[in-house]
Design a protein around this motif. Structure first.
Motif, PDB file in Angstrom:
ATOM      1  N   GLY A   1       6.147   8.052  -0.698  1.00  0.00           N
ATOM      2  CA  GLY A   1       5.346   6.885  -1.086  1.00  0.00           C
ATOM      3  C   GLY A   1       5.678   5.675  -0.227  1.00  0.00           C
ATOM      4  N   ALA A   2       6.979   5.469   0.058  1.00  0.00           N
ATOM      5  CA  ALA A   2       7.402   4.343   0.901  1.00  0.00           C
ATOM      6  C   ALA A   2       6.872   4.513   2.324  1.00  0.00           C
ATOM      7  CB  ALA A   2       8.924   4.253   0.902  1.00  0.00           C
ATOM      8  N   LEU A   3       6.927   5.762   2.832  1.00  0.00           N
ATOM      9  CA  LEU A   3       6.411   6.021   4.185  1.00  0.00           C
ATOM     10  C   LEU A   3       4.901   5.803   4.233  1.00  0.00           C
ATOM     11  CD1 LEU A   3       8.526   9.200   5.066  1.00  0.00           C
ATOM     12  CD2 LEU A   3       8.817   6.900   5.979  1.00  0.00           C
ATOM     13  N   ASN A   4       4.242   6.191   3.132  1.00  0.00           N
ATOM     14  CA  ASN A   4       2.797   5.970   3.019  1.00  0.00           C
ATOM     15  C   ASN A   4       2.483   4.472   3.055  1.00  0.00           C
ATOM     16  OD1 ASN A   4       0.629   5.205   0.781  1.00  0.00           O
ATOM     17  ND2 ASN A   4      -0.078   7.072   1.778  1.00  0.00           N
ATOM     18  N   MET A   5       3.253   3.670   2.337  1.00  0.00           N
ATOM     19  CA  MET A   5       2.999   2.218   2.307  1.00  0.00           C
ATOM     20  C   MET A   5       3.310   1.574   3.655  1.00  0.00           C
ATOM     21  SD  MET A   5       3.899   0.542  -1.300  1.00  0.00           S
ATOM     22  CE  MET A   5       3.794   1.402  -2.841  1.00  0.00           C
ATOM     23  N   TRP A   6       4.339   2.110   4.343  1.00  0.00           N
ATOM     24  CA  TRP A   6       4.661   1.605   5.688  1.00  0.00           C
ATOM     25  C   TRP A   6       3.458   1.813   6.630  1.00  0.00           C
ATOM     26  CZ3 TRP A   6       5.371   5.537   9.593  1.00  0.00           C
ATOM     27  CH2 TRP A   6       5.574   5.017  10.874  1.00  0.00           C
ATOM     28  N   TRP A   7       2.886   3.003   6.614  1.00  0.00           N
ATOM     29  CA  TRP A   7       1.807   3.325   7.537  1.00  0.00           C
ATOM     30  C   TRP A   7       0.496   2.627   7.153  1.00  0.00           C
ATOM     31  CZ3 TRP A   7       1.794   5.537  12.197  1.00  0.00           C
ATOM     32  CH2 TRP A   7       0.579   5.953  12.736  1.00  0.00           C
ATOM     33  N   GLU A   8       0.278   2.471   5.860  1.00  0.00           N
ATOM     34  CA  GLU A   8      -1.022   1.978   5.387  1.00  0.00           C
ATOM     35  C   GLU A   8      -1.046   0.491   5.046  1.00  0.00           C
ATOM     36  OE1 GLU A   8      -2.410   4.415   2.172  1.00  0.00           O
ATOM     37  OE2 GLU A   8      -3.235   5.805   3.622  1.00  0.00           O
ATOM     38  N   SER A   9      -0.065  -0.253   5.524  1.00  0.00           N
ATOM     39  CA  SER A   9       0.004  -1.662   5.118  1.00  0.00           C
ATOM     40  C   SER A   9      -1.251  -2.438   5.542  1.00  0.00           C
ATOM     41  CB  SER A   9       1.258  -2.328   5.673  1.00  0.00           C
ATOM     42  OG  SER A   9       1.290  -2.194   7.064  1.00  0.00           O
TER      43      SER A   9
END
Lengths: 58, 316
Positions: B65-73
């Motif tokens: 989820g954190a990696l997803n938020m990093w990429w999709e900011s």
């Protein structure tokens, strides 16, 4: 200004305490896992691979 | 320089921002399905090992989820639903989110391997990779099938839970995987129907954006019909039984009715009541998945109390 500083200081203190709690919890969990593994006989499995010298010679 | 000037009065990262990076709501679904996968397996697991394993699976899910938020900011900053997340709101930097996500992934996979077995750890590593790289970085922005293929990432947790207990992959864990995999598209398309403006603004090629709402309605019905046999077939495995079967019949009838209601609606009707039916079906879909796994747990508990359905057929 001192009120804002105090607020930030309180928040940082709370964050540090929570982080400390998480780290302590992690250490406790690793300890419990180790105990559980030993009780489950993980050590026995590892030891079972050690074939006694007498059996090897036979 | 005064003491006061040393204090940064801008948005400061809070502990809870890092918790938010883990997507706690998604995490709760991961925890629940993984726990059910672990508990319904025909092998008893030491409670400490079980607790720790589910915790590491949850951390792995949170890391993705954190990696997803990093990429999709960039997308998150545009969409109303996600504007308040830690990165777009400036409370956590992108690089910190990336480091956080990567470290948590390493810890979760490594610790799961040491705690349970390497099959479970391998499946968790693949899940994180699938969600962060295959779904987030590749599929989500390139194809309307994003949610169809990407749904696999959310379907792995019960399989990992099962692998923790048994050290293997069985037909039961494959069917639990298939249940979530087939459920994901109608669930997210129901959401997309009433959040279409957000997806359009962010340029995410959801089916509603690329093919329109009418095609999406057809697909929701089609996928829901295809989901029914998968959900029912679990009844005829070693983890199923008459309790689960009865619950599955009711839940599938409800979801099918909802999908049919969505399918028969016109755009004018949906606009008039502000997508009330679509919102309702979205909620039903949540209960649907929760219900299936809850009843698998009830079935396992009944068997634990010695209730064996000797005459119940087991086809798989």
């Amino acid at each position: 200004m001192s009120g804002a500083n105090s607020n930030i200081s309180d928040r940082r203190k709370r964050n540090n305490l929570m982080l400390g709690g998480v780290l302590l919890g992690f250490v406790a969990l690793v300890f419990l896992i180790t105990v559980a593994k030993m009780m489950n006989g993980a050590g026995d499995v590892a030891n079972s691979k050690r074939v006694p010298v007498t059996e090897q010679s036979e | 320089m005064t003491d006061a000037s040393l204090v940064d009065t801008g948005p400061e990262t809070d502990f809870t921002d890092y918790i938010a990076l883990l997507k706690p709501r998604v995490m709760s679904l991961v925890v629940f399905t993984a726990l059910v996968g672990l508990l319904v397996a025909p092998v008893s697991v030491n409670p400490v090992i079980a607790f720790a394993s589910v915790l590491f699976i949850a951390i792995g899910g949170g890391a993705s989820g954190a990696l997803n938020m990093w990429w999709e900011s960039d997308i998150d900053a545009v969409m109303k639903r996600t504007q308040g997340r830690p990165i777009p709101s400036g409370r956590v930097t992108r690089s910190n989110a990336l480091i956080f996500g990567l470290w948590l992934s390493v810890i979760a996979v490594g610790m799961l391997g040491l705690t349970s077995n390497y099959l479970a750890a391998g499946l968790l590593a693949f899940t994180i990779f699938f969600y962060a790289v295959i779904y987030t970085m590749w599929l989500k922005r390139t194809t309307p099938l994003n949610i169809v293929i990407g749904g696999a990432a959310g379907a792995f947790p019960p399989m990992i839970g099962w692998a923790v207990a048994t050290g293997s992959i069985g037909i039961e864990s494959i069917l639990m995987f298939a249940l979530i995999f087939m459920w994901t598209p109608p669930h997210f398309w129901a959401l997309a129907l009433f959040m279409n403006d957000d997806y359009t603004k962010a340029g995410v090629p959801m089916l509603t954006v690329t093919h329109g709402r009418c095609v999406t309605r057809n697909n929701i019905l089609g996928y829901t019909i295809a989901l029914v046999p998968v959900a029912i077939s679990v009844s005829f495995t070693s983890i199923g039984g008459p309790i689960y079967f009865a619950a599955a019949l009711v839940l599938n009838a409800l979801f099918l009715k909802g999908a049919y209601d969505i399918w028969k609606r016109t755009e004018a009707q949906a606009e008039a009541d502000k997508f009330a039916t679509e919102r309702k079906v979205f909620r039903i879909s949540l209960y649907y998945l929760f219900g299936h796994f809850a009843f698998l747990l009830i079935e396992a508990t009944a068997k634990g109390f010695g209730i064996n359905w000797a005459a119940w057929p087991q086809w798989f």
